[in-house]
Design a protein around this motif. Structure first.
Motif, PDB file in Angstrom:
ATOM      1  N   LEU A  81       1.638   1.119  32.351  1.00  0.00           N
ATOM      2  CA  LEU A  81       0.433   0.554  31.759  1.00  0.00           C
ATOM      3  C   LEU A  81      -0.493   1.727  31.475  1.00  0.00           C
ATOM      4  N   ASP A  82      -0.637   2.058  30.204  1.00  0.00           N
ATOM      5  CA  ASP A  82      -1.395   3.243  29.800  1.00  0.00           C
ATOM      6  C   ASP A  82      -2.764   2.856  29.250  1.00  0.00           C
ATOM      7  N   ARG A  83      -3.711   3.752  29.388  1.00  0.00           N
ATOM      8  CA  ARG A  83      -5.035   3.563  28.777  1.00  0.00           C
ATOM      9  C   ARG A  83      -4.978   4.148  27.372  1.00  0.00           C
ATOM     10  N   LEU A  84      -5.168   3.267  26.386  1.00  0.00           N
ATOM     11  CA  LEU A  84      -5.032   3.684  24.991  1.00  0.00           C
ATOM     12  C   LEU A  84      -6.286   3.319  24.211  1.00  0.00           C
ATOM     13  N   PRO A  85      -6.583   4.060  23.140  1.00  0.00           N
ATOM     14  CA  PRO A  85      -7.833   3.851  22.409  1.00  0.00           C
ATOM     15  C   PRO A  85      -7.845   2.601  21.515  1.00  0.00           C
ATOM     16  N   THR A  86      -6.670   1.995  21.278  1.00  0.00           N
ATOM     17  CA  THR A  86      -6.614   0.848  20.368  1.00  0.00           C
ATOM     18  C   THR A  86      -5.792  -0.291  20.959  1.00  0.00           C
ATOM     19  N   ARG A  87      -5.957  -1.493  20.384  1.00  0.00           N
ATOM     20  CA  ARG A  87      -5.181  -2.665  20.790  1.00  0.00           C
ATOM     21  C   ARG A  87      -3.779  -2.670  20.187  1.00  0.00           C
ATOM     22  N   SER A  88      -3.628  -2.010  19.049  1.00  0.00           N
ATOM     23  CA  SER A  88      -2.345  -2.067  18.337  1.00  0.00           C
ATOM     24  C   SER A  88      -2.008  -0.707  17.746  1.00  0.00           C
ATOM     25  N   GLY A  89      -0.861  -0.644  17.097  1.00  0.00           N
ATOM     26  CA  GLY A  89      -0.411   0.615  16.520  1.00  0.00           C
ATOM     27  C   GLY A  89       0.382   1.432  17.514  1.00  0.00           C
ATOM     28  N   ARG A  90       1.173   2.332  16.976  1.00  0.00           N
ATOM     29  CA  ARG A  90       2.006   3.179  17.818  1.00  0.00           C
ATOM     30  C   ARG A  90       1.135   4.197  18.542  1.00  0.00           C
ATOM     31  N   PRO A  91       1.188   4.190  19.879  1.00  0.00           N
ATOM     32  CA  PRO A  91       0.373   5.155  20.617  1.00  0.00           C
ATOM     33  C   PRO A  91       0.978   6.556  20.595  1.00  0.00           C
ATOM     34  N   ALA A  92       0.139   7.541  20.823  1.00  0.00           N
ATOM     35  CA  ALA A  92       0.629   8.912  20.999  1.00  0.00           C
ATOM     36  C   ALA A  92       1.447   8.943  22.285  1.00  0.00           C
ATOM     37  N   TYR A  93       2.413   9.830  22.336  1.00  0.00           N
ATOM     38  CA  TYR A  93       3.310   9.899  23.501  1.00  0.00           C
ATOM     39  C   TYR A  93       3.354  11.330  24.007  1.00  0.00           C
TER      40      TYR A  93
END
Length: 133
Positions: free
Chosen positions: A32-44
Motif C-alpha cells: 500500500l503506497d502513498r501516491l499523488p493521484t487516485r489513478s494512472g500508472r504510478p512511478a516505480y
C-alpha cells in the motif's frame, strides 16, 4: 504486506490494472503506497518490476497530512519464482506474496497452494490445476 492491509484502506478501489498476464504468475507482492493521484500508472522505484496497481474512485480522500492517496501496487523482485524458478522461492512464497487470481478491487487476496509453491491440494487435482514444481 497483505496482512497489514485493512479492508477499509482498499474499499475505494474501482479497478486493478495489470501490466502483465497474471495467469502466468504464481504470486505477486502487494504493498500500500502513498501516491499523488487516485489513478494512472504510478512511478516505480523498487528493484524488480511493477506488475499492476489499483485505481481509486472519486470518493477516496487524500491524507490531510501529506495530500497523498494510499493505493495498492503489485510487484515482483528479480529473484522471485517467475524469474528464478529454482531459487529462494522455489517451494515457498514471500510474506507479502499472494495469488493474483484471488485479487479484485477492494479484495485483499490470499495465499494459495500455487502462490506458496506447495503440492497441489486434492481440490486442485480434481480441477486439473497443476503447479510448476
Amino acid at each position: 504486506m497483505s496482512a497489514l492491509i485493512s479492508d477499509d484502506e482498499i474499499k475505494h478501489e474501482t479497478e486493478l490494472v495489470w501490466l502483465e498476464d497474471i495467469e502466468q504468475l504464481d504470486y505477486v507482492r502487494q504493498s500500500l503506497d502513498r501516491l499523488p493521484t487516485r489513478s494512472g500508472r504510478p512511478a516505480y522505484f523498487r528493484d524488480g518490476r511493477m506488475v499492476g496497481y489499483a485505481i481509486l474512485g472519486p470518493d477516496s480522500k487524500a491524507s490531510r497530512a501529506s495530500g497523498t492517496f494510499r493505493r495498492r501496487v503489485f510487484w515482483l523482485l528479480p529473484h522471485d519464482r517467475d524469474t528464478v524458478p529454482e531459487g529462494l522461492y522455489r517451494a515457498s512464497g514471500p510474506s507479502e506474496g499472494i495469488d493474483p487470481r484471488t485479487l479484485a478491487p477492494g479484495i485483499k487476496g490470499r495465499k494459495t497452494e500455487r502462490s506458496e509453491g506447495g503440492p497441489p491440494s486434492t481440490a486442485m487435482q480434481e480441477l486439473g490445476i497443476t503447479l510448476p514444481l
